[in-house]
Structures are given as C-alpha cells and as structure tokens.
Design an enzyme around this catalytic site. Structure first.
Site, PDB file in Angstrom:
ATOM      1  N   ASP A 118       1.804  -0.498   0.124  1.00 10.20           N
ATOM      2  CA  ASP A 118       1.305   0.524  -0.960  1.00 10.20           C
ATOM      3  C   ASP A 118       1.551  -0.058  -2.203  1.00 10.20           C
ATOM      4  O   ASP A 118       1.791   0.887  -3.299  1.00 10.20           O
ATOM      5  CB  ASP A 118       2.048   1.907  -0.534  1.00 10.20           C
ATOM      6  CG  ASP A 118       1.439   3.058  -1.161  1.00 10.20           C
ATOM      7  OD1 ASP A 118       0.173   2.996  -1.230  1.00 10.20           O
ATOM      8  OD2 ASP A 118       2.255   4.009  -1.624  1.00 10.20           O
ATOM      9  N   ASP A 156      -4.472   0.323   3.888  1.00 12.62           N
ATOM     10  CA  ASP A 156      -4.653  -0.193   2.449  1.00 12.62           C
ATOM     11  C   ASP A 156      -4.410  -1.526   2.260  1.00 12.62           C
ATOM     12  O   ASP A 156      -4.470  -1.840   0.955  1.00 12.62           O
ATOM     13  CB  ASP A 156      -3.585   0.635   1.477  1.00 12.62           C
ATOM     14  CG  ASP A 156      -3.983   2.181   1.396  1.00 12.62           C
ATOM     15  OD1 ASP A 156      -5.080   2.579   1.874  1.00 12.62           O
ATOM     16  OD2 ASP A 156      -3.117   3.080   0.845  1.00 12.62           O
ATOM     17  N   ASP A 306       1.673  13.977   1.892  1.00  7.66           N
ATOM     18  CA  ASP A 306       1.431  12.705   1.156  1.00  7.66           C
ATOM     19  C   ASP A 306       2.193  12.276   0.323  1.00  7.66           C
ATOM     20  O   ASP A 306       2.360  11.276  -0.235  1.00  7.66           O
ATOM     21  CB  ASP A 306      -0.027  12.966   0.383  1.00  7.66           C
ATOM     22  CG  ASP A 306      -1.239  12.952   1.374  1.00  7.66           C
ATOM     23  OD1 ASP A 306      -1.122  12.302   2.529  1.00  7.66           O
ATOM     24  OD2 ASP A 306      -1.989  13.898   1.232  1.00  7.66           O
TER      25      ASP A 306
END
Length: 453
Positions: A118, A156, A306
């Site tokens: 991330d 990601d 989130d």
C-alpha cells in the site's frame, strides 16, 4: 462521479489475527453451481467464521441482522492472508483450505504481504524485505493442498508503484513472478491472478505492460476492481482491453476476475466508510457465462471499513447494512448467468440474435435501491460484423436516466437511445459489448431495439 484513481485502502494494522482474515460467508444453496464458462467451476466456499457471520450470530435481535445475514453473511468472500508471520502462515492457510476441501467447495485467498504494501498508506505492512517475503510465500504455499484454490495475489502491487524507484519496481516484478511460480508448483490446481487495478485508474495498455513485466505469463490471469466501485460493465470492457493488449504482446489465454463486492451503486469518492450510495454488486459466482471472466468475486468483504471513518479492516454493521439496503435477495439457483443472484427476477436473459438480424440487445437490472436502480445492457452482433450500434427503448412513467457508461446517451421525452462510444462499436460476428446505466424510478424490463450504422 469517478473515484480516485487510487484503489481504496484494503486494511491497516490489518487483521491482527483471525479478524484480519474474515470473509463474508455463503450458503451453498445461495451461491454458485458449476461454472458455464472460463476455467473455473464449482461452488465457492462459505466461511462460517467470517466477521459478518460472527456479528450476525452475536446480534440476533438487531434490526439490521436479517438483511446483513441474507445478503452478506450468506455469501462467500475472500479470506485475507495479511498477517506477516513466516512461522504460522502455513497452518493458517492449511486450516482454511482444508475446511473448504472438506466441504467440496472452492476457497478464495487474498494474499497480501508484499514489501512496501500500500506504499505506506493505511494498509501498510507486509514483509520487511523481499527475501523474507519469498520465505513467507513458500510456507504459505505448503498449506494449499492439491485441490482448486483461487489466489488473489497482492492487491495494488502492480497498479500502485508511485513509492518505488525503477530498481525497486524490477525487484517487485521478479518477486511476484517467483511467488506465482512457487504457489503453482506447490499446488498444480491453484489458480493465481495478478493485480489489474481498475477501469478508472491506469490505461489498459499501461496495465497490460505492467502485468507482463510482473509475470502474468506464468499466472492464470488478473483481477480488477478490488475494494473499488467501478461498474461491472466498465470492468468487463477494461478486462477485454487488457486481454487484447496482452495478446498483442504474445501473452495469451489469460482471464479476468472482477470484484463486485461494492460496485452495485453510485461511483464517487473512493472512501466507502463515508459513502452511503454504495451497494453490493453481483453476488459471488464462478458461473460467469463469459469465456474471458473466471469469476465475479467478493474479494473485499462487504462491511469491512477502508480506514476513513473507521479502522481499516474492521467489520462495521452500519456499512454492511448500507451496502445491502435496497438490493434484491440472492436467488436459490445461480448456476447460470441468466439466474445469477444479482439479476432482477424480471431481467431478460441475454441471447444471440435470430438469424438474419444485424444485432440484438438484452437488458438486466443489476441492483436496486429505494427510488432507483442500476442496469446493464448487452449488445450482440448477428452473423456478420458490425461497425456501430444504437439501442433504443421507451422509459416507463416516472423513470429517468442520470448516467450511462460505455455508451452515449440521448433522450427525447420518454424515448431513449444509447449509441456506442469510439472503442466498442465495431463488433465481430456474434461478439458482444456492454453499457451500464443509473436510473431513478421503478424497476421495469423494457423492450429494446438494436440498430446498426
């Protein structure tokens, strides 16, 4: 209306143990049967110990329990393997996969532990370096058993590279390639998919080039829309564009997974903690009816935050209830695309045009809420190629369309027409294109007319 090009934060101090690994559960009767297309088949595994299932069991008297149980806790979602511990990961995976095997169901693992995860955001963490990452992957692979298991590898990790320099990107690509090879060597039936971002992020050609660099040639394909909210029709078109670009680079036979856990409502700011317009999308299934798509999955378990208004990865019943409000219950026979759980009971199944017809169009309601709905239209060419198409129909009383994607909208009173955009008008014989729409008013199934240029 478009979310940030960033994929939402997945988790933070993510799942410090089994909470970190929660999935949304799924009753066998309410989930998939045998897939009708793609390379996967079977029933997706329902985790009886998911965060949603535990909340339902602990709160039988809550006014939200029935909705959350019926539409979220009854469904399968990915188990996140995100706690970086080389010594315990094999047992963690073996326990979960073993339970799925015992139930003769297909488990889905979201493996999330790469270095610089991330890019240091809310879901930061993972392996301290890539050498230890490979040791973690090796131990993880020893718990996979020998039956079919779906692996969503490192969300990601390919679409989000802004925190890495060129040498670090090269090292990550090699680490991902090696991870795929390690996982598939340990279990020949493992299906491994790499990060494809989503349709509102990188271009298809850029993402395809990144996938090639990261070793998609040795994987089964790629996944898109994890933790994001792009409509299924947009993701399907994006996936086909990636596949076309991959084919152009000599990488063939790759298929797509689409995360539909939160893409049944409006788009907008990505941070789902604060957005009550979100809805669950298609219920999870391997029966996609599409040779290019192996599954519509809930990779991000609905109801998990989130990291905006709540701690990332925590299950929040208010979020789950909001996602499930105004959505049709799952059906009991979702083994074919026309009866997939996200379809309205009145939605017409897609089909091929009759002989001699230039094109046809089929309509399906993909989600509903109080005062509005989302629908998807599939355009199918006839026995000959076409260069352009236009679909027309008449709105019912009280209906209006607020947004169309993958098509150009024109209205005159109750008359509606949607024509192709520049890149999806030319179709080979029997090929398809899709567009989606958001509308207000009551749900109906209109009679569509398809015409060619």
């Amino acid at each position: 209306m478009s979310p940030s090009p960033r994929s939402p934060k997945i988790r933070s101090a993510l799942l410090a143990a089994t909470v970190a690994c929660a999935t949304a559960a799924a009753g066998v009767a309410l989930t998939t049967g045998t897939a009708s297309a793609g390379t996967l088949s079977g029933t997706l595994y329902r985790d009886p110990d998911s965060a949603a299932a535990r909340w339902v069991a602990a709160n039988p008297g809550d006014s939200r329990t029935t909705v959350i149980n019926t539409r979220i806790a009854s469904q399968p979602a990915a188990r996140w393997v995100a706690n970086f511990n080389i010594n315990t990961v094999q047992a963690e995976v073996a326990e979960y996969v073993g339970a799925a095997n015992a139930a003769s169901q297909v488990p889905v693992l979201s493996v999330y532990g790469i270095t610089n995860r991330d890019c240091g955001g809310a879901s930061s963490g993972g392996a301290p370096d890539l050498t230890q990452y490979q040791s973690w992957i090796t131990n993880l692979s020893r718990g996979l058993g020998d039956r079919t298991v779906v692996i969503i590898l490192e969300t990601d990790s390919i679409a989000l590279l802004t925190c890495l320099n060129s040498s670090e990107i090269n090292a990550r690509n090699q680490a991902l390639r090696t991870a795929v090879q390690t996982l598939k060597a340990a279990n020949a039936n493992a299906k491994v998919y790499l990060d494809g971002g989503h349709s509102a992020w990188n271009s298809a050609s850029d993402q395809a080039a990144r996938l090639v660099a990261a070793g998609v040639a040795v994987a089964d394909g790629f996944y898109t829309n994890v933790s994001n909210f792009q409509p299924t029709s947009a993701e399907t078109a994006y996936g086909r564009a990636i596949i076309s670009a991959l084919n152009g680079q000599g990488v063939t036979g790759k298929r797509q997974i689409i995360d539909t856990s939160r893409n049944g409502g409006a788009a907008g700011d990505w941070c789902g903690d604060d957005n009550t317009d979100r809805r669950i999308g298609r219920y999870p299934t391997l029966a996609t009816g599409d040779d290019a798509i192996d599954g519509f999955l809930w990779v991000k378990p609905p109801g998990e935050a989130d990291g905006c208004a709540f701690a990332a990865g925590s299950f929040q019943p208010s979020l789950a209830y909001s996602l499930a409000t105004g959505v049709a219950d799952p059906t009991t026979s979702p083994s074919s695309p026309s009866s997939s759980p996200s379809s309205s009971p009145s939605a017409s199944p897609s089909g091929q045009p009759p002989a001699g017809t230039a094109c046809s169009a089929s309509y399906r309601t993909t989600s509903t809420w109080s005062g509005g709905f989302q629908a998807e239209v599939t355009v199918t060419a006839g026995d000959a190629p076409i260069s352009a198409w236009t679909v027309t129909w008449t709105l019912a009383s009280g209906q209006s369309i607020s947004q169309v994607w993958n098509g150009t909208l024109a209205t005159s009173g109750s008359a509606v027409s949607v024509r192709n955009v520049s890149w999806n008008g030319a179709l080979a014989a029997r090929a398809t294109a899709q567009f989606g729409l958001l509308a207000s008013g009551g749900v109906t199934t209109p009679s569509l007319t398809c015409a060619t240029a």
